[in-house]
Scaffold this active site. Sequence first.
Site, PDB file in Angstrom:
ATOM      1  N   SER A  49       0.861  -1.187   0.000  1.00  0.00           N
ATOM      2  CA  SER A  49       0.000   0.000   0.000  1.00  0.00           C
ATOM      3  C   SER A  49       0.898   1.238   0.000  1.00  0.00           C
ATOM      4  O   SER A  49       2.114   1.131   0.186  1.00  0.00           O
ATOM      5  CB  SER A  49      -0.862   0.003   1.264  1.00  0.00           C
ATOM      6  OG  SER A  49      -0.003   0.125   2.389  1.00  0.00           O
ATOM      7  N   ASP A  81      -1.063  -1.525  -4.117  1.00  0.00           N
ATOM      8  CA  ASP A  81      -2.418  -1.673  -3.584  1.00  0.00           C
ATOM      9  C   ASP A  81      -2.966  -0.290  -3.210  1.00  0.00           C
ATOM     10  O   ASP A  81      -2.287   0.483  -2.525  1.00  0.00           O
ATOM     11  CB  ASP A  81      -2.318  -2.573  -2.338  1.00  0.00           C
ATOM     12  CG  ASP A  81      -3.663  -2.956  -1.769  1.00  0.00           C
ATOM     13  OD1 ASP A  81      -4.620  -3.080  -2.541  1.00  0.00           O
ATOM     14  OD2 ASP A  81      -3.736  -3.171  -0.534  1.00  0.00           O
ATOM     15  N   HIS A  82      -4.161   0.026  -3.648  1.00  0.00           N
ATOM     16  CA  HIS A  82      -4.821   1.301  -3.315  1.00  0.00           C
ATOM     17  C   HIS A  82      -3.943   2.530  -3.565  1.00  0.00           C
ATOM     18  O   HIS A  82      -3.781   3.372  -2.661  1.00  0.00           O
ATOM     19  CB  HIS A  82      -5.301   1.311  -1.851  1.00  0.00           C
ATOM     20  CG  HIS A  82      -6.406   0.337  -1.587  1.00  0.00           C
ATOM     21  ND1 HIS A  82      -7.703   0.528  -2.003  1.00  0.00           N
ATOM     22  CD2 HIS A  82      -6.392  -0.869  -0.955  1.00  0.00           C
ATOM     23  CE1 HIS A  82      -8.447  -0.508  -1.643  1.00  0.00           C
ATOM     24  NE2 HIS A  82      -7.673  -1.370  -1.020  1.00  0.00           N
ATOM     25  N   GLU A 133     -11.064   0.795  -8.780  1.00  0.00           N
ATOM     26  CA  GLU A 133     -12.161   0.461  -7.860  1.00  0.00           C
ATOM     27  C   GLU A 133     -13.389   1.317  -8.143  1.00  0.00           C
ATOM     28  O   GLU A 133     -13.285   2.525  -8.349  1.00  0.00           O
ATOM     29  CB  GLU A 133     -11.679   0.682  -6.426  1.00  0.00           C
ATOM     30  CG  GLU A 133     -12.699   0.363  -5.357  1.00  0.00           C
ATOM     31  CD  GLU A 133     -12.057   0.360  -3.958  1.00  0.00           C
ATOM     32  OE1 GLU A 133     -10.949  -0.189  -3.803  1.00  0.00           O
ATOM     33  OE2 GLU A 133     -12.666   0.916  -3.041  1.00  0.00           O
ATOM     34  N   HIS A 211     -11.634  -7.185  -2.354  1.00  0.00           N
ATOM     35  CA  HIS A 211     -10.825  -6.608  -1.270  1.00  0.00           C
ATOM     36  C   HIS A 211     -11.427  -7.014   0.075  1.00  0.00           C
ATOM     37  O   HIS A 211     -12.554  -7.492   0.142  1.00  0.00           O
ATOM     38  CB  HIS A 211     -10.812  -5.081  -1.387  1.00  0.00           C
ATOM     39  CG  HIS A 211      -9.875  -4.588  -2.441  1.00  0.00           C
ATOM     40  ND1 HIS A 211      -8.738  -3.884  -2.151  1.00  0.00           N
ATOM     41  CD2 HIS A 211      -9.903  -4.737  -3.784  1.00  0.00           C
ATOM     42  CE1 HIS A 211      -8.108  -3.599  -3.276  1.00  0.00           C
ATOM     43  NE2 HIS A 211      -8.797  -4.095  -4.290  1.00  0.00           N
ATOM     44  N   GLY A 212     -10.649  -6.786   1.133  1.00  0.00           N
ATOM     45  CA  GLY A 212     -11.179  -7.011   2.482  1.00  0.00           C
ATOM     46  C   GLY A 212     -11.563  -8.451   2.743  1.00  0.00           C
ATOM     47  O   GLY A 212     -12.550  -8.729   3.419  1.00  0.00           O
ATOM     48  N   ASN A 233      -7.766 -10.100  -2.040  1.00  0.00           N
ATOM     49  CA  ASN A 233      -6.807  -9.358  -1.202  1.00  0.00           C
ATOM     50  C   ASN A 233      -6.940  -9.716   0.275  1.00  0.00           C
ATOM     51  O   ASN A 233      -8.026  -9.595   0.852  1.00  0.00           O
ATOM     52  CB  ASN A 233      -7.092  -7.853  -1.316  1.00  0.00           C
ATOM     53  CG  ASN A 233      -6.607  -7.271  -2.619  1.00  0.00           C
ATOM     54  OD1 ASN A 233      -6.337  -7.991  -3.576  1.00  0.00           O
ATOM     55  ND2 ASN A 233      -6.495  -5.956  -2.666  1.00  0.00           N
ATOM     56  N   VAL A 234      -5.824 -10.103   0.870  1.00  0.00           N
ATOM     57  CA  VAL A 234      -5.814 -10.450   2.294  1.00  0.00           C
ATOM     58  C   VAL A 234      -4.654  -9.719   2.965  1.00  0.00           C
ATOM     59  O   VAL A 234      -3.503  -9.870   2.559  1.00  0.00           O
ATOM     60  CB  VAL A 234      -5.626 -11.975   2.497  1.00  0.00           C
ATOM     61  CG1 VAL A 234      -5.708 -12.323   3.979  1.00  0.00           C
ATOM     62  CG2 VAL A 234      -6.656 -12.764   1.703  1.00  0.00           C
TER      63      VAL A 234
END
Length: 290
Positions: A49, A81-82, A133, A211-212, A233-234
Site C-alpha cells: 500500500s 495496492d490502493h 475500484e 478486497h477485504g 486481497n488479504v
Amino acid sequence: MLSKAQQILTDAMNADYAIGAFNTSNMEIAQAIVRAAVAKKSPVIVQTSEGAIEYAGLTMIAGVIKIIAQESSVPVIMHLDHGKSIETVKRCIDAGYTSVMIDSSTLPLQENIKKTAEVVAYAHARGVYVEAELGAIVGKEGVKDLHGSTTPDSFLTDPKQAMEFVEKTGIDSLAVSVGTIHGAFTGQEYIRFELLEEVQSAVSHIPLVLHGASGIASDHLQRACKGHVSKVNVDTELRVAFEKACGEYFKTTHESYDPRSIMGPARDAVQKTVEEKIDLLGSSGTSGIY
Ligand code: G3H
Ligand code: ZN
C-alpha cells in the site's frame, strides 16, 4: 520469477480459481508470502500500500520484493495496492511494479473515470496491468458516507456504472464493493452474491477483485472464486498471525537478545496463513503452466 499479471489473472478467471494478493511492508512478510506460494506451487501477488511504501521506502521495498521474486520458482506479481495519487502510481511503475491499482473510488464517477484513464494510458504504454475500484470498500482506510456510516451497504458497486467505468477507462480488472470490509472483523461483512453476479454479467470480459477478504467465511470465498473473482486481497489475517507469533515470544523471558527469535516464528506463522488461503482460493498446483 517476477511476472506480469494479464495472463495469470485471465487464466484464473477462466478456470474458476483466484490468485491471492497479500500485503507486505517488510522483508519477512514478503518472504513468507513467496515461500507459501512456492510450497503450494501457485502464482502469487505481493502487494504494498502507499502506507507500506512510506514506511519502508519505495526503492527498498521494491528491491526486496524483486529479489525475492527473482529467486523464486513461481510467478510473483509485484502490485501497488490502493494507489491514491497518480504520482505514486507512476513512481511504482517506474520502479518496476508489474501491476498497479489506482483507487479514486471516493471521487464522483466522472472524476474517477478521468483519473483512472490517465493511469491506464501511462501503465499500458509500459506493459503494466491496471486495477481500479468502483463503489468503495469501507474500513481501516477511513471510508465513511456523509452521515459517518461505515457499513458496506452505503458504498456497493453499481453494475450499470461498472459497465461505463470499464468501457471508458480500459482497465484490466475491477475491484468491487460487494459487502466486504477492510480490516477488523465486525460481523457485518459477507458477500452479496446477487450483486456480485450482476456486476460480473455487466463486465464479463475482465477479472473482478475482492478486497477485504480477511474474516470472510471460507465457503463464501470459494463461491466467489468460482465466478469471475480472480484476485483476492488479504492483509489483516496476516497481521494477526504475525502479531500473535510475536506475542508468544514475549510470554516467556529470554536470555539472548536476537530479533531473529521474534521475526523468524512470525514469518513462519504468516507463511502458514498464506498457504491456507492459497488452498482455499484454488490456485495450488497451477504455477507449472507458466
Ligand atoms: O487491499 C487490501 C485488502 O483489501 C485487505 O483487506 O485487511 O480486510 O484483508 P483485509
Ligand atoms: Zn483493499
